[in-house]
Scaffold this active site. Structure first.
Site, PDB file in Angstrom:
ATOM      1  N   HIS A  51      81.699 -66.818 -69.933  1.00 38.97           N
ATOM      2  CA  HIS A  51      83.028 -66.255 -69.692  1.00 38.97           C
ATOM      3  C   HIS A  51      82.883 -65.002 -68.841  1.00 38.97           C
ATOM      4  O   HIS A  51      81.837 -64.345 -68.849  1.00 38.97           O
ATOM      5  CB  HIS A  51      83.693 -65.892 -71.018  1.00 38.97           C
ATOM      6  CG  HIS A  51      84.100 -67.069 -71.836  1.00 38.97           C
ATOM      7  ND1 HIS A  51      85.087 -66.993 -72.793  1.00 38.97           N
ATOM      8  CD2 HIS A  51      83.663 -68.357 -71.864  1.00 38.97           C
ATOM      9  CE1 HIS A  51      85.241 -68.165 -73.370  1.00 38.97           C
ATOM     10  NE2 HIS A  51      84.381 -69.012 -72.827  1.00 38.97           N
ATOM     11  N   GLU A  53      83.977 -62.035 -69.233  1.00 40.02           N
ATOM     12  CA  GLU A  53      83.659 -60.821 -69.985  1.00 40.02           C
ATOM     13  C   GLU A  53      82.170 -60.747 -70.332  1.00 40.02           C
ATOM     14  O   GLU A  53      81.553 -59.682 -70.225  1.00 40.02           O
ATOM     15  CB  GLU A  53      84.467 -60.766 -71.295  1.00 40.02           C
ATOM     16  CG  GLU A  53      85.961 -60.782 -71.087  1.00 40.02           C
ATOM     17  CD  GLU A  53      86.591 -62.172 -71.155  1.00 40.02           C
ATOM     18  OE1 GLU A  53      87.719 -62.289 -71.638  1.00 40.02           O
ATOM     19  OE2 GLU A  53      85.942 -63.152 -70.718  1.00 40.02           O
ATOM     20  N   CYS A  81      88.897 -64.007 -75.691  1.00 38.57           N
ATOM     21  CA  CYS A  81      88.835 -64.934 -76.822  1.00 38.57           C
ATOM     22  C   CYS A  81      88.022 -64.275 -77.948  1.00 38.57           C
ATOM     23  O   CYS A  81      87.453 -63.201 -77.760  1.00 38.57           O
ATOM     24  CB  CYS A  81      88.175 -66.242 -76.383  1.00 38.57           C
ATOM     25  SG  CYS A  81      86.393 -66.078 -76.066  1.00 38.57           S
ATOM     26  N   CYS A  84      84.364 -63.358 -76.893  1.00 36.05           N
ATOM     27  CA  CYS A  84      84.293 -62.212 -75.990  1.00 36.05           C
ATOM     28  C   CYS A  84      84.699 -60.917 -76.696  1.00 36.05           C
ATOM     29  O   CYS A  84      84.103 -59.866 -76.448  1.00 36.05           O
ATOM     30  CB  CYS A  84      85.156 -62.459 -74.764  1.00 36.05           C
ATOM     31  SG  CYS A  84      84.506 -63.798 -73.729  1.00 36.05           S
TER      32      CYS A  84
END
Length: 147
Positions: A51, A53, A81, A84
């Site tokens: 992801h 992040e 999410c 993260c």
């Protein structure tokens, strides 16, 4: 808050879109300098943890030579999410600026709130920026994908 840093996160989201990834981007800032960048690369890397992040956190940690990102702030186009959000807590980020809600998996206040959770003893400051560009790029991506 510095809106220009969110614009850099949007540039990362555009990079993700250009390689057919969900267009999410993140940058990490310390002392008004970007020290980490990331965009979604799940499909490209065949890695469910890739992801924006997580990638930005890894880049910032490499830049500083430390896993602790104290006094650093993240600008991210989409609400993180749970995975993260956990990484944000673990990396000791001070503050997160968020461009738009994630109505299904948002973990910073919309669906659940991991960043400010008394049971986890976490208290990462969150500021919502509500930038139209952050939601439009996502809506357009999924509209195109459904065709």
């Amino acid at each position: 808050m510095n809106k220009s840093f969110m614009n850099y996160a949007l540039e990362e989201a555009k990079k993700a879109k250009s390689i057919n990834e969900v267009p999410v981007g993140a940058v990490i800032v310390k002392n008004n300098i970007i020290i980490g960048r990331g965009h979604n690369s799940i499909e490209t890397l065949k890695d469910s943890t890739a992801h924006a992040e997580i990638i930005a956190i890894k880049n910032a940690s490499n830049y500083l030579g430390d896993w602790r990102l104290k006094d650093c702030e993240m600008y991210v186009t989409l609400e993180p999410c749970p995975m993260c959000a956990g990484a944000i807590i673990q990396s000791r980020l001070k503050k997160v600026y968020i461009g738009t809600f994630e109505p299904n998996l948002g973990a910073c206040g919309s669906v659940i709130d991991i960043l400010q959770n008394i049971y986890l003893k976490s208290n990462v400051e969150v500021q919502w920026m509500y930038m139209d560009e952050c939601s439009i790029i996502l809506k357009d991506f999924f509209k195109e994908r459904r065709k």
